[in-house]
Design a protein around this motif. Structure first.
Motif, PDB file in Angstrom:
ATOM      1  N   GLU A   1       1.021   5.108 -17.922  1.00 44.08           N
ATOM      2  CA  GLU A   1       2.719   4.390 -17.539  1.00 44.08           C
ATOM      3  C   GLU A   1       2.956   4.387 -16.020  1.00 44.08           C
ATOM      4  N   GLY A   2       3.486   3.781 -15.714  1.00 46.64           N
ATOM      5  CA  GLY A   2       3.315   4.640 -14.016  1.00 46.64           C
ATOM      6  C   GLY A   2       2.972   4.725 -13.196  1.00 46.64           C
ATOM      7  N   ALA A   3       3.325   4.753 -11.860  1.00 48.95           N
ATOM      8  CA  ALA A   3       2.949   5.621 -10.572  1.00 48.95           C
ATOM      9  C   ALA A   3       4.217   6.461  -9.558  1.00 48.95           C
ATOM     10  N   VAL A   4       2.990   7.177  -9.711  1.00 51.67           N
ATOM     11  CA  VAL A   4       4.237   8.058  -9.152  1.00 51.67           C
ATOM     12  C   VAL A   4       3.093   8.926  -7.434  1.00 51.67           C
ATOM     13  N   MET A   5       3.961   9.077  -6.873  1.00 52.37           N
ATOM     14  CA  MET A   5       3.579   9.435  -5.276  1.00 52.37           C
ATOM     15  C   MET A   5       5.137   9.570  -4.725  1.00 52.37           C
ATOM     16  N   GLY A   6       4.307  11.385  -4.678  1.00 52.22           N
ATOM     17  CA  GLY A   6       6.204  11.600  -3.722  1.00 52.22           C
ATOM     18  C   GLY A   6       7.203  11.600  -4.682  1.00 52.22           C
ATOM     19  N   SER A   7       8.459  11.101  -4.092  1.00 53.80           N
ATOM     20  CA  SER A   7       8.778  10.726  -4.469  1.00 53.80           C
ATOM     21  C   SER A   7       9.496   9.168  -4.690  1.00 53.80           C
ATOM     22  N   VAL A   8       8.617   8.184  -4.528  1.00 49.87           N
ATOM     23  CA  VAL A   8       7.744   7.375  -4.873  1.00 49.87           C
ATOM     24  C   VAL A   8       7.303   6.927  -6.358  1.00 49.87           C
TER      25      VAL A   8
ATOM     26  N   GLY B   1       1.038  -1.427   0.341  1.00 53.51           N
ATOM     27  CA  GLY B   1       0.288   0.066  -0.582  1.00 53.51           C
ATOM     28  C   GLY B   1       0.906   1.521   0.080  1.00 53.51           C
ATOM     29  N   ILE B   2       1.558   1.182  -0.298  1.00 51.59           N
ATOM     30  CA  ILE B   2       2.967   2.067  -0.484  1.00 51.59           C
ATOM     31  C   ILE B   2       2.116   3.127  -1.965  1.00 51.59           C
ATOM     32  N   LEU B   3       2.276   2.569  -2.656  1.00 53.18           N
ATOM     33  CA  LEU B   3       1.679   3.078  -4.417  1.00 53.18           C
ATOM     34  C   LEU B   3       0.861   2.867  -4.609  1.00 53.18           C
TER      35      LEU B   3
END
Length: 245
Positions: free
Chosen positions: A175-182, A114-116
Motif C-alpha cells: 500500500e502506498g508509495a514513499v520517496m524521501g519525505s513524500v 512525476g514526483i512519486l
C-alpha cells in the motif's frame, strides 16, 4: 518560528475530508507548544514564502484535469520541496496526480507530475472498505480505501504491507508509495487523525527542519485515546491482531 502547513487545492481535492490532515498537523504542533498555521492554496500565486509541510487530498475523477492544471503551475515548487525533504502527504487522486500518470477506464491517460514513482491503472471494479497496513517504524496504520484504480510501479518503495484490504492491488500486497519525505496513500480517515503516530513522525521531521524539537503535548494524549479506541474497533472488524509485524 511559525510552521506553515499548506493545504493544496482543498476546494477540488477534499471529497473525503483528507484536506483536514493539514489541520491535524497544525493542532498537534500547537499542543506541543509550537506555532503553526494552515494556508489554503488554490493557485501558485497563493503560495506562502515559507512551506514546512504540504497536504494534498483526494478528489473526484471529474476534478483530475483541473487539479492537474493547477498543480502544474506549482510543479517546480513541489519538486524542490520533495528534494529538500519537506513532508508532502498526498491521498487518493492527489497521490495519483503526483505519480507518473493516471490511466482512465475510457482509455484516456492523464500525465502526472512525476514526483512519486508508479502510476494508477484501471481495475475491474471499485474497492471500498477497511485498510490496515504494517508500516516500517510506524506499526499498524488504519484507514478506509475507496478507489477504482490499482497502483503499479512502486513495489520498491511502499508505505507498508497490506494486512487487511486491497491497497495498491495487482497481488502486490503493498500500500502506498514513499520517496524521501513524500508520501502517497489510498488511506482516507483522515489518516493522520486515525494514526497519531504517523502525524507525530511527520511533525518530528517538520520541527527538525526548522531547528525545533517536537514532543506531543498533554492534550494530544487525550485525543490519542479516542484514536486508539477507534483504531482498536477497526482492527477488530478487519480481523487483524496488534501488534502488526
Amino acid at each position: 518560528m511559525t510552521l506553515t502547513i499548506v493545504s493544496l487545492l482543498p476546494r477540488l481535492q477534499n471529497t473525503n475530508g483528507d484536506a483536514q490532515n493539514a489541520h491535524v498537523l497544525a493542532a498537534r504542533a500547537r499542543w506541543a507548544g509550537l506555532e503553526a498555521t494552515v494556508v489554503d492554496v488554490e493557485s501558485a500565486q497563493a503560495l506562502p514564502s515559507r512551506v514546512d509541510a504540504v497536504v494534498l487530498g483526494s478528489g473526484s475523477d471529474s476534478a483530475l484535469e483541473p487539479s492537474r492544471a493547477a498543480l502544474l503551475t506549482m510543479h517546480d515548487e513541489l519538486r524542490r520541496w520533495g528534494t529538500e525533504g519537506v513532508p508532502i502527504l498526498s491521498i487518493g487522486t492527489g497521490w495519483e496526480l503526483l505519480s507518473w500518470g493516471v490511466e482512465l477506464h475510457d482509455g484516456r491517460s492523464i500525465e502526472g507530475l512525476g514526483i512519486l514513482p508508479g502510476r494508477a491503472v484501471p481495475r475491474a471494479g471499485r474497492v471500498t472498505g477497511d485498510l490496515v497496513i504494517a508500516a516500517p517504524r510506524l506499526g499498524a496504520l488504519v484507514g478506509f480505501e475507496n478507489h477504482a484504480r490499482d497502483y503499479v510501479g512502486a513495489e520498491g518503495s511502499p508505505l507498508g504491507r497490506v494486512r487487511a484490504g486491497h491497497g495498491n492491488g495487482r497481488d502486490s500486497g503493498q500500500e502506498g508509495a514513499v520517496m524521501g519525505s513524500v508520501y502517497g496513500t489510498h488511506m482516507h480517515g483522515p489518516i493522520l487523525a486515525k494514526n497519531p503516530v504517523f502525524a507525530d513522525h511527520l511533525l518530528s521531521t517538520i520541527a527538525a527542519r526548522s531547528g525545533q524539537e517536537y514532543t506531543p503535548g498533554e492534550q494530544a494524549r487525550t485525543v490519542d485515546g479516542y484514536a486508539a479506541a477507534a483504531r482498536a474497533a477497526q482492527l477488530a472488524v478487519a480481523g487483524v491482531s496488534v501488534p502488526v509485524s
